[in-house]
Design a protein around this motif. Sequence first.
Motif, mmCIF file in Angstrom:
data_model
loop_
_atom_site.group_PDB
_atom_site.id
_atom_site.type_symbol
_atom_site.label_atom_id
_atom_site.label_comp_id
_atom_site.label_asym_id
_atom_site.label_seq_id
_atom_site.Cartn_x
_atom_site.Cartn_y
_atom_site.Cartn_z
ATOM 1 N N ASP A 195 0.768 -1.343 -0.633
ATOM 2 C CA ASP A 195 -0.269 -0.211 -0.292
ATOM 3 C C ASP A 195 1.275 1.734 0.084
ATOM 4 N N CYS A 196 2.063 1.275 -0.440
ATOM 5 C CA CYS A 196 2.716 2.891 -0.706
ATOM 6 C C CYS A 196 2.445 2.423 -2.143
ATOM 7 N N ILE A 197 2.916 4.463 -1.997
ATOM 8 C CA ILE A 197 2.446 5.677 -3.379
ATOM 9 C C ILE A 197 3.152 5.894 -3.331
ATOM 10 N N ILE A 198 4.396 5.479 -4.167
ATOM 11 C CA ILE A 198 6.029 6.532 -5.419
ATOM 12 C C ILE A 198 5.410 6.726 -6.380
ATOM 13 N N GLU A 199 5.519 8.335 -6.332
ATOM 14 C CA GLU A 199 4.979 9.021 -7.437
ATOM 15 C C GLU A 199 6.184 9.299 -8.252
ATOM 16 N N ASP A 200 5.992 10.068 -9.651
ATOM 17 C CA ASP A 200 7.001 9.950 -10.608
ATOM 18 C C ASP A 200 8.455 10.710 -10.050
ATOM 19 N N PHE A 201 9.262 10.345 -10.477
ATOM 20 C CA PHE A 201 10.615 10.837 -10.914
ATOM 21 C C PHE A 201 10.973 10.923 -8.778
ATOM 22 N N VAL A 202 11.008 9.816 -8.294
ATOM 23 C CA VAL A 202 11.404 9.094 -7.325
ATOM 24 C C VAL A 202 13.022 8.222 -7.608
ATOM 25 N N HIS A 203 13.859 8.597 -6.140
ATOM 26 C CA HIS A 203 14.598 7.342 -6.564
ATOM 27 C C HIS A 203 14.864 6.537 -5.495
ATOM 28 N N ILE A 204 14.556 5.590 -4.892
ATOM 29 C CA ILE A 204 14.132 4.988 -3.760
ATOM 30 C C ILE A 204 16.021 3.722 -4.046
#
Length: 198
Positions: A124-133
């Motif tokens: 249930d995570c939300i990772i938006e555009d252009f993110v770096h994990i």
Amino acid sequence: MYLFGASGHGKVIAEIAEACQVKIDGFIDADTSKLKLLDYEVIHQLPRDAVEVIITIGDNATRKQVAIQNKFSTYSKLIHPSAVVSKRVKIKAGTVVMAGAVINSDTQIGAHCIINTNASVDHDCIIEDFVHISPNVALAGGVTIGEGTHVGIGASIIPGVTVGKWCTIGAGAVVIEDIPDGATAVGIPAKPIKFANR
Ligand SMILES: CC(=O)SCCNC(=O)CCNC(=O)[C@H](O)C(C)(C)COP(=O)(O)OP(=O)(O)OC[C@H]1O[C@@H](n2cnc3c(N)ncnc32)[C@H](O)[C@@H]1OP(=O)(O)O
């Protein structure tokens, strides 16, 4: 597939494409001193036949700039065969999931993101555009990461926390409360040390 950005990050993505048996046509890079990377030619202009591209630039803001400037390309996504991705995860075009990453149920990953080596992104995570994990990051359930944010190597984020847009979370940080847009936050527990406006 062309890889846009002849960098160390590009090398890792090329090897993911190889592991996925995706044909690499070459790298594209504005730097005309770069002629070859790994076994591939570096060209300096987007070819007319570049139907499939992945932007292999690690910096989130530069990756976004390139994506906007080249909006007529078709962006692919790549998932390393050793990554474990729930069938209930949605991942948008341009995103790369690296070796050993785990992404659990009902998480949403935006466009042009990097889910780096051994990162764990729970349910249930939300990772938006252009993110770096970054490598070895652990996101607990229900975490939201805003557009353009970079979560540094080995950071951990507890359940339900929202990290804003265009933040930087320092290497090894432990994030236990929401982080506002544009903050650089470091330490255990993570606290903002500076803000940038984008
Ligand atoms: C495959 C790959 O390579 S993926 C790439 C992964 N990259 C990363 O994980 C990079 C993460 N970057 C960091 O952690 C950086 O240190 C940043 C972005 C948090 C800060 O960098 P800068 O903005 O240059 O800040 P700077 O180095 O000047 O440090 C500012 C202060 O924060 C402290 N600090 C910086 N990073 C951290 C950290 N990770 N944890 C705790 N304290 C930190 C510094 O000691 C300094 O403290 P002081 O003012 O008391 O001396």
